[in-house]
Motif scaffolding. Structure first.
Motif, PDB file in Angstrom:
ATOM      1  N   ALA A 297     -70.512  57.215 -51.352  1.00 54.03           N
ATOM      2  CA  ALA A 297     -71.380  58.003 -52.463  1.00 54.03           C
ATOM      3  C   ALA A 297     -70.335  58.369 -53.203  1.00 54.03           C
ATOM      4  O   ALA A 297     -69.292  58.804 -52.996  1.00 54.03           O
ATOM      5  N   ASP A 298     -70.540  58.559 -54.557  1.00 58.72           N
ATOM      6  CA  ASP A 298     -69.850  58.790 -55.671  1.00 58.72           C
ATOM      7  C   ASP A 298     -69.706  60.430 -55.897  1.00 58.72           C
ATOM      8  O   ASP A 298     -70.673  60.836 -55.245  1.00 58.72           O
ATOM      9  N   GLY A 299     -68.694  60.641 -56.295  1.00 64.96           N
ATOM     10  CA  GLY A 299     -68.597  62.231 -56.417  1.00 64.96           C
ATOM     11  C   GLY A 299     -67.243  62.756 -55.978  1.00 64.96           C
ATOM     12  O   GLY A 299     -66.418  62.518 -55.047  1.00 64.96           O
ATOM     13  N   ASP A 300     -66.741  63.748 -56.822  1.00 70.71           N
ATOM     14  CA  ASP A 300     -65.474  64.720 -56.450  1.00 70.71           C
ATOM     15  C   ASP A 300     -65.614  65.097 -54.887  1.00 70.71           C
ATOM     16  O   ASP A 300     -64.757  65.215 -54.131  1.00 70.71           O
ATOM     17  N   VAL A 301     -66.852  65.616 -55.005  1.00 73.75           N
ATOM     18  CA  VAL A 301     -67.362  66.038 -53.338  1.00 73.75           C
ATOM     19  C   VAL A 301     -68.661  65.510 -53.138  1.00 73.75           C
ATOM     20  O   VAL A 301     -69.516  65.559 -53.953  1.00 73.75           O
ATOM     21  N   VAL A 302     -69.096  65.076 -51.906  1.00 72.27           N
ATOM     22  CA  VAL A 302     -70.255  64.566 -51.542  1.00 72.27           C
ATOM     23  C   VAL A 302     -70.738  65.319 -50.333  1.00 72.27           C
ATOM     24  O   VAL A 302     -69.973  65.707 -49.314  1.00 72.27           O
ATOM     25  N   ILE A 303     -71.965  65.912 -50.472  1.00 69.13           N
ATOM     26  CA  ILE A 303     -72.386  67.257 -49.468  1.00 69.13           C
ATOM     27  C   ILE A 303     -73.738  66.354 -48.710  1.00 69.13           C
ATOM     28  O   ILE A 303     -74.642  66.042 -49.463  1.00 69.13           O
ATOM     29  N   ALA A 304     -73.602  66.268 -47.584  1.00 69.26           N
ATOM     30  CA  ALA A 304     -74.570  65.991 -46.641  1.00 69.26           C
ATOM     31  C   ALA A 304     -75.269  67.355 -46.166  1.00 69.26           C
ATOM     32  O   ALA A 304     -74.646  68.126 -45.184  1.00 69.26           O
ATOM     33  N   PRO A 305     -76.395  67.706 -46.781  1.00 66.02           N
ATOM     34  CA  PRO A 305     -76.832  69.198 -46.361  1.00 66.02           C
ATOM     35  C   PRO A 305     -77.333  68.963 -44.948  1.00 66.02           C
ATOM     36  O   PRO A 305     -78.205  68.005 -44.350  1.00 66.02           O
ATOM     37  N   GLY A 306     -77.635  70.233 -44.309  1.00 74.65           N
ATOM     38  CA  GLY A 306     -78.081  70.629 -43.029  1.00 74.65           C
ATOM     39  C   GLY A 306     -79.355  71.170 -43.176  1.00 74.65           C
ATOM     40  O   GLY A 306     -79.662  72.078 -44.034  1.00 74.65           O
ATOM     41  N   LEU A 307     -80.338  71.150 -42.195  1.00 74.74           N
ATOM     42  CA  LEU A 307     -81.606  71.720 -41.968  1.00 74.74           C
ATOM     43  C   LEU A 307     -81.240  73.343 -42.380  1.00 74.74           C
ATOM     44  O   LEU A 307     -80.230  73.718 -41.497  1.00 74.74           O
ATOM     45  N   GLY A 308     -82.074  74.122 -43.171  1.00 78.51           N
ATOM     46  CA  GLY A 308     -81.712  75.481 -43.156  1.00 78.51           C
ATOM     47  C   GLY A 308     -80.579  75.846 -44.207  1.00 78.51           C
ATOM     48  O   GLY A 308     -79.993  77.127 -44.020  1.00 78.51           O
ATOM     49  N   GLY A 309     -79.973  75.054 -44.977  1.00 77.65           N
ATOM     50  CA  GLY A 309     -79.251  75.529 -45.831  1.00 77.65           C
ATOM     51  C   GLY A 309     -77.775  75.284 -45.598  1.00 77.65           C
ATOM     52  O   GLY A 309     -76.809  75.769 -46.322  1.00 77.65           O
ATOM     53  N   GLY A 310     -77.358  74.820 -44.431  1.00 82.79           N
ATOM     54  CA  GLY A 310     -75.938  74.446 -44.230  1.00 82.79           C
ATOM     55  C   GLY A 310     -75.228  73.282 -44.797  1.00 82.79           C
ATOM     56  O   GLY A 310     -76.001  72.465 -45.597  1.00 82.79           O
ATOM     57  N   THR A 311     -73.979  73.004 -44.312  1.00 82.62           N
ATOM     58  CA  THR A 311     -73.486  71.944 -44.958  1.00 82.62           C
ATOM     59  C   THR A 311     -72.913  71.100 -43.854  1.00 82.62           C
ATOM     60  O   THR A 311     -72.081  71.752 -42.816  1.00 82.62           O
ATOM     61  N   ASN A 312     -73.548  70.006 -43.442  1.00 77.24           N
ATOM     62  CA  ASN A 312     -73.520  69.123 -42.041  1.00 77.24           C
ATOM     63  C   ASN A 312     -72.186  68.039 -42.289  1.00 77.24           C
ATOM     64  O   ASN A 312     -71.584  67.861 -41.381  1.00 77.24           O
ATOM     65  N   ALA A 313     -72.079  67.798 -43.599  1.00 79.42           N
ATOM     66  CA  ALA A 313     -70.801  66.753 -43.338  1.00 79.42           C
ATOM     67  C   ALA A 313     -70.329  66.597 -45.060  1.00 79.42           C
ATOM     68  O   ALA A 313     -71.101  66.966 -46.011  1.00 79.42           O
TER      69      ALA A 313
END
Lengths: 205, 205
Positions: free
Chosen positions: A104-120
């Motif tokens: 995925a494009d972007g300086d930072v790519v975030i895969a959100p987790g359920l409940g507002g976390g950051t999973n990857a």
């Protein structure tokens, strides 16, 4: 790409203690870790475990017993970009979902987790640091915006489900493709589809 | 492509009755429906609402008061493929996630919902029929396999979250881009990030 996988080697999955013994929780945590490392490896990348203590593992392990955020940021200080960072308890992970994260494009790519976390995360910008816990998805987006770092949110169910709570085990049994899913079956867990969203129950026989 | 959006016009969101009044639940259901229809329309497709009763809507509405599975299958009997089918309560939906659903390969594409449901489908094969409730994701996969129909599972967080339970409201507040998210804020709901996964609470002031 190197993919950092932080791992709590001491007291994993405490919110599953209504279902599992401490020994089972450790076993599940190990299998989930193996599944994540296997997916990263299958995707053609190099997993690096950042563990709170020494563990047995066929992939490189670095030990840092500080809390998660401090340990990951120290590792980011010492290593070049780009890197990936993924939680060790993503029971639905596949090589394909890791590829989507890193492509995925972007300086930072975030895969959100359920409940507002950051999973990857895929981190290409040298200035980005992590701040886990307590709604980290929003915190990461805001911190990036304040620094002029572009952020992409990855739309992935497989990376959104971390294994924290009993309901998450349903997703592993339905969609997991690794050893954790097999182990849950071998321990006698099965889906209960009697009402609304499925739940898990342990077979008494 | 025509995208069927079944809608329960009578007693929506009963599992949110601990949080909302019947009036609020109806309002939320209407806004979620509008958000889904808007996303389908923005993606360049034609939404068709399949409602249990007459409703006010700027898009075409067909009324069928039978249970969900019977009503959808009757519509499939009477209409040509390809079609999409999406639940009306996908509070994280975007035009992009609808596009991903309709662009994925496969005789049938399934976007699973949390807890084993089927939140969205792209149906290209004339022989496929739906069977909702009680673990429909597995039932749909098995039925397709038994008929030699190829199935793709779409890895989408945005389509995986349907708004059934209080925890789902967190995801709408964090990731929703439509009117339902705005309405929750206007009603005084805010995120509680004090412990583990975020929850929602209503501001007392």
């Amino acid at each position: 790409m190197r993919i950092l996988v932080p791992f709590d080697a001491r007291e994993p999955n405490t919110r599953l203690s209504s279902i599992f013994s401490p020994e089972q929780r450790r076993k599940l945590a190990e299998l989930l870790l193996e599944d994540v490392l296997g997916a990263v490896h299958s995707a053609g990348h190099q997993p690096v475990v950042l563990a709170t203590d020494r563990i047995d593992c066929e992939h490189p392990v670095e030990v840092d017993d500080r809390p998660l955020t401090a340990a990951v940021n120290a590792w980011l200080d010492a290593n070049a970009r780009p890197v990936g960072i993924t939680m060790a308890d993503l029971g639905l992970v596949t090589a394909g979902s890791i590829e989507r994260l890193l492509e995925a494009d972007g300086d930072v790519v975030i895969a959100p987790g359920l409940g507002g976390g950051t999973n990857a995360l895929c981190v290409r910008h040298p200035g980005f640091r992590v701040d886990y816990h307590r709604g980290s998805y929003r915190k990461h987006r805001r911190a990036a915006r304040d620094q002029g770092i572009s952020v992409t949110t990855l739309d992935s169910f497989r990376l959104a489900v971390d294994i924290d709570e009993p309901a998450d085990l349903v997703e592993v049994m339905l969609h997991g493709q690794g050893e954790a899913a097999e182990w849950l079956e071998s321990e006698g867990f099965e889906l209960d589809t009697s009402d609304g969203r499925c739940t898990v129950r342990q077979n008494e026989s």
